[in-house]
Design an enzyme around this catalytic site. Structure first.
Site, PDB file in Angstrom:
ATOM      1  N   TYR A 223      -9.756   5.664   7.216  1.00  0.00           N
ATOM      2  CA  TYR A 223     -10.088   5.998   8.602  1.00  0.00           C
ATOM      3  C   TYR A 223     -11.095   7.138   8.556  1.00  0.00           C
ATOM      4  CZ  TYR A 223      -5.846   3.443  10.048  1.00  0.00           C
ATOM      5  OH  TYR A 223      -4.889   2.486  10.264  1.00  0.00           O
TER       6      TYR A 223
ATOM      7  N   PRO B  24      -5.629   0.261  18.210  1.00  0.00           N
ATOM      8  CA  PRO B  24      -5.355  -0.209  16.850  1.00  0.00           C
ATOM      9  C   PRO B  24      -5.307   0.891  15.802  1.00  0.00           C
ATOM     10  CG  PRO B  24      -7.599  -0.767  17.519  1.00  0.00           C
ATOM     11  CD  PRO B  24      -6.914  -0.232  18.731  1.00  0.00           C
TER      12      PRO B  24
ATOM     13  N   TYR C 299       3.367   6.687  10.063  1.00  0.00           N
ATOM     14  CA  TYR C 299       2.584   5.536   9.616  1.00  0.00           C
ATOM     15  C   TYR C 299       3.490   4.409   9.141  1.00  0.00           C
ATOM     16  CZ  TYR C 299      -1.407   3.099   7.501  1.00  0.00           C
ATOM     17  OH  TYR C 299      -2.387   2.180   7.186  1.00  0.00           O
TER      18      TYR C 299
ATOM     19  N   HIS D 195       0.851  -1.197   0.000  1.00  0.00           N
ATOM     20  CA  HIS D 195       0.000   0.000   0.000  1.00  0.00           C
ATOM     21  C   HIS D 195       0.883   1.243   0.000  1.00  0.00           C
ATOM     22  CE1 HIS D 195      -4.246  -1.418   1.383  1.00  0.00           C
ATOM     23  NE2 HIS D 195      -3.752  -2.155   0.410  1.00  0.00           N
TER      24      HIS D 195
ATOM     25  N   LYS E 167      -0.027  -0.122  14.996  1.00  0.00           N
ATOM     26  CA  LYS E 167       1.329  -0.139  15.536  1.00  0.00           C
ATOM     27  C   LYS E 167       1.654  -1.365  16.388  1.00  0.00           C
ATOM     28  CE  LYS E 167       2.598   3.545  13.599  1.00  0.00           C
ATOM     29  NZ  LYS E 167       3.515   3.399  12.483  1.00  0.00           N
TER      30      LYS E 167
END
Length: 389
Positions: free
Chosen positions: A200, A292, A384, A72, A296
């Site tokens: 998200y 979550p 990220y 991704h 991580k």
């Protein structure tokens, strides 16, 4: 039995540590209280940072991940109808890999026999002894008999509820914790994902997440109060609520199907200091829990064992005590930065019971800023993919 390192727990942290030590020619034994089948039945997240994929590559256990995993290059934050894409690849020249934690665990277990890594399954009543000495040992019961493993070091990779952290005296250990007043209701279904990258979503009704395990298996979550129960959420009700919270562009692409698994996961931030006491080291969920949001948990476990394996290898090969002594401080520095990112993203994307109009407007302002600022997006992207070791 004698070994150089006794490892408690056969989750990803324990398995990766065992493989890294065996690769260096060190003896290690893993103790696991559950059966192999139970361990492989646990459904977990699967967004892998470079630190995790690099370990699998270095161990030559990455073939299936590279074949079946989904690289991704970015992900999305959503607010109402707006999608804010974070171009991770463009901003960091790196990417993450979507590959389920269960699959990582399976690959590590399958490779263990050929690497000489022994895993003792169904080891009951595991207890740690003399961890403050240079000769610690572990006892356990199996098939009605009691056994003992003598080791130079013990690695506690046995999760939040395991015995390892409890072996650190209360006068030494210090926990830090934040419990969030909601959970994630998740559904796993054999349907194609609604978007090729994660979303998200911040919505006035609560948070939602659109993710996937493969191009034919999707994982979705919605924020719910801790008082909710899974049985209160039949599949149709959950799908309806999910579609309300996702941006219309994504909601129209949601394919519905029967749930393979549904569960509610509470959210908490937790760190235990120090991560070393005498001859005992903590790694992974035994030392820290992250919400979550931001994916991580597994990746922090991987960075822990990267630090710990290097320290232990240096000790056995060079009698170097400095790396062993520095492990806790080194690992915690990265842990707290990851905790900060997960906390920040959780605060930004969820609705809290005490939030008022001011809090909502601040969230909207922050998302507006992220949408218009490459610097803000770069900061998110760097966190990220995982900060450098």
């Amino acid at each position: 039995m004698k070994t150089q390192v006794a490892i408690i727990g056969s989750g990803p942290s324990g398995l990766m540590l065992g493989h890294l030590l065996r690769q260096a020619g060190l003896d290690a034994v893993i103790l696991e209280r559950q059966t192999e089948e139970h361990v492989l039945s646990r459904i977990r997240a699967g967004v892998l940072e470079t630190v995790t994929t690099d370990i699998l590559e270095d161990l030559d256990i990455a073939d299936r991940m590279n074949t079946e995993g989904l690289p991704h290059d970015g992900f999305n934050l959503a607010d109402g109808e707006r999608l804010i894409r974070i171009d991770v690849k463009g901003l960091t020249d790196s990417h993450v890999m979507v590959y389920g934690q269960t699959e990582v665990t399976k690959d590590l277990i399958d490779a263990a026999p050929s690497r000489g890594l022994e895993i003792i399954w169904e080891a009951a009543d595991v207890a740690l002894h003399d961890v403050e000495s240079d000769a610690p040992y572990v006892t356990y019961k199996k098939d009605g008999a009691e056994y003992r493993i003598d080791a130079r070091f013990i690695a506690g990779c046995d999760g939040f509820h395991g015995p390892s952290r409890k072996a650190v005296p209360d006068a030494i250990g210090r926990p830090f914790e934040k419990v969030y007043p909601f959970g994630w209701l998740g559904i796993l279904a054999d349907v194609p994902p609604c978007n090729h990258e994660l979303i998200y979503a911040n919505h006035e009704r609560g948070f939602a997440l659109a993710s996937m395990r493969s191009m034919s298996r999707s994982r979705y979550y919605i924020q719910v109060p801790l008082t909710e129960k899974v049985e209160d959420w039949p599949d149709d009700k959950l799908w309806d609520e999910l579609c309300r919270r996702l941006p219309p562009e994504a909601a129209k692409n949601v394919a519905r199907g029967p749930a393979l698994e549904k569960s509610i996961a509470p959210l908490r931030s937790y760190v235990f200091e120090p991560m070393r006491h005498g001859s005992l080291f903590l790694a992974g969920d035994s030392a820290h829990i992250v919400p979550p949001t931001g994916a991580k948990g597994l990746n922090l476990a991987a960075s822990d064992v990267r630090y710990l394996s290097r320290a232990l290898i240096s000790w056995f090969e060079k009698n170097d005590n400095d790396a062993v002594a520095a492990y806790s401080e080194q690992a915690l520095a990265r842990v707290w930065k990851s905790e900060r990112f997960s906390w920040q993203l959780t605060m930004l994307m969820h609705r809290f019971p005490d939030d008022g109009p001011f809090d909502r407007r601040v969230q909207v302002a922050e998302l507006d800023y992220i949408a218009s600022s490459e610097a803000a997006q770069r900061t998110i992207a760097e966190n990220y993919i995982g900060l450098p070791l």
